[in-house]
Motif scaffolding. Structure first.
Motif, short mmCIF file in Angstrom:
data_model
loop_
_atom_site.label_atom_id
_atom_site.label_comp_id
_atom_site.label_asym_id
_atom_site.label_seq_id
_atom_site.Cartn_x
_atom_site.Cartn_y
_atom_site.Cartn_z
N HIS A 56 -4.62 18.76 -22.30
CA HIS A 56 -5.04 18.42 -23.66
C HIS A 56 -3.67 18.91 -24.49
O HIS A 56 -3.14 18.31 -25.48
CB HIS A 56 -6.29 18.92 -24.09
CG HIS A 56 -6.52 18.46 -25.50
ND1 HIS A 56 -6.90 17.41 -25.90
CD2 HIS A 56 -6.85 19.40 -26.58
CE1 HIS A 56 -7.17 17.26 -27.35
NE2 HIS A 56 -7.05 18.82 -27.72
N SER A 57 -3.34 20.29 -24.34
CA SER A 57 -2.34 20.65 -25.14
C SER A 57 -1.11 20.06 -24.78
O SER A 57 0.00 19.73 -25.69
CB SER A 57 -2.08 22.12 -24.83
OG SER A 57 -3.11 22.99 -25.23
N VAL A 72 -0.68 16.81 -24.10
CA VAL A 72 -0.65 15.69 -24.84
C VAL A 72 -0.44 15.79 -26.16
O VAL A 72 0.18 14.88 -27.00
CB VAL A 72 -2.13 14.84 -24.45
CG1 VAL A 72 -2.38 13.71 -25.66
CG2 VAL A 72 -2.12 14.44 -22.97
N ILE A 73 -1.01 16.77 -26.79
CA ILE A 73 -0.92 17.01 -28.38
C ILE A 73 0.72 17.40 -28.45
O ILE A 73 1.31 16.90 -29.54
CB ILE A 73 -1.74 18.38 -28.66
CG1 ILE A 73 -3.28 17.87 -28.76
CG2 ILE A 73 -1.18 18.85 -29.84
CD1 ILE A 73 -4.20 18.70 -29.04
N LEU A 119 3.30 16.49 -26.64
CA LEU A 119 4.02 15.22 -26.59
C LEU A 119 3.87 14.13 -27.74
O LEU A 119 4.98 13.58 -28.25
CB LEU A 119 3.91 14.32 -25.21
CG LEU A 119 4.30 15.34 -23.92
CD1 LEU A 119 3.70 14.46 -22.84
CD2 LEU A 119 5.61 15.20 -23.88
N SER A 120 2.64 14.23 -28.14
CA SER A 120 2.50 12.91 -29.19
C SER A 120 3.33 13.66 -30.37
O SER A 120 3.73 12.81 -31.30
CB SER A 120 1.09 13.17 -29.51
OG SER A 120 0.36 12.66 -28.58
N ALA A 121 3.14 15.01 -30.79
CA ALA A 121 3.85 15.68 -32.09
C ALA A 121 5.16 15.39 -32.01
O ALA A 121 5.86 14.98 -32.94
CB ALA A 121 3.51 17.00 -32.27
N SER A 122 6.13 15.49 -30.64
CA SER A 122 7.33 15.21 -30.43
C SER A 122 7.57 13.91 -30.74
O SER A 122 8.71 13.58 -31.36
CB SER A 122 7.70 15.69 -29.03
OG SER A 122 7.51 17.18 -28.95
N LEU A 123 6.70 12.84 -30.25
CA LEU A 123 6.95 11.37 -30.63
C LEU A 123 7.06 11.12 -32.08
O LEU A 123 8.09 10.58 -32.64
CB LEU A 123 6.14 10.77 -29.78
CG LEU A 123 6.34 9.08 -30.05
CD1 LEU A 123 7.64 8.85 -29.41
CD2 LEU A 123 5.31 8.40 -28.96
N VAL A 124 6.11 11.72 -32.68
CA VAL A 124 5.79 11.61 -34.07
C VAL A 124 7.14 12.01 -35.09
O VAL A 124 7.78 11.57 -35.66
CB VAL A 124 4.74 12.03 -34.75
CG1 VAL A 124 4.66 12.16 -36.27
CG2 VAL A 124 3.34 11.08 -34.08
#
Length: 63
Positions: free
Chosen positions: A30-31, A33-34, A36-41
């Motif tokens: 879960h951490s 994924v968070i 990676l998502s923040a990095s993409l944003v």
């Protein structure tokens, strides 16, 4: 001197083996994924800012 070092190593091992709470696989996933998502944003925001800046600068300084 050597006894202090050995005691230090034993204390470190005890801390890591018995007193530290390690995340479960689910929490770790879960951490990740968070992050990676923040990095993409953030990457998309930086790309958009770069695109806008480049467009504005090409209007101000035409070739």
């Amino acid at each position: 001197m050597l006894k202090k070092f050995v005691d230090y190593c034993k204390t470190c091992y005890d801390e890591l083996a018995h007193k530290t709470t390690w995340p479960t696989f689910g929490e770790l996933t879960h951490s990740a994924v968070i992050v990676l998502s923040a990095s993409l944003v953030i990457a998309l925001v930086v790309w958009a800012m770069d695109f806008v800046f480049k467009s504005v600068m090409s209007i101000i300084y035409p070739n």
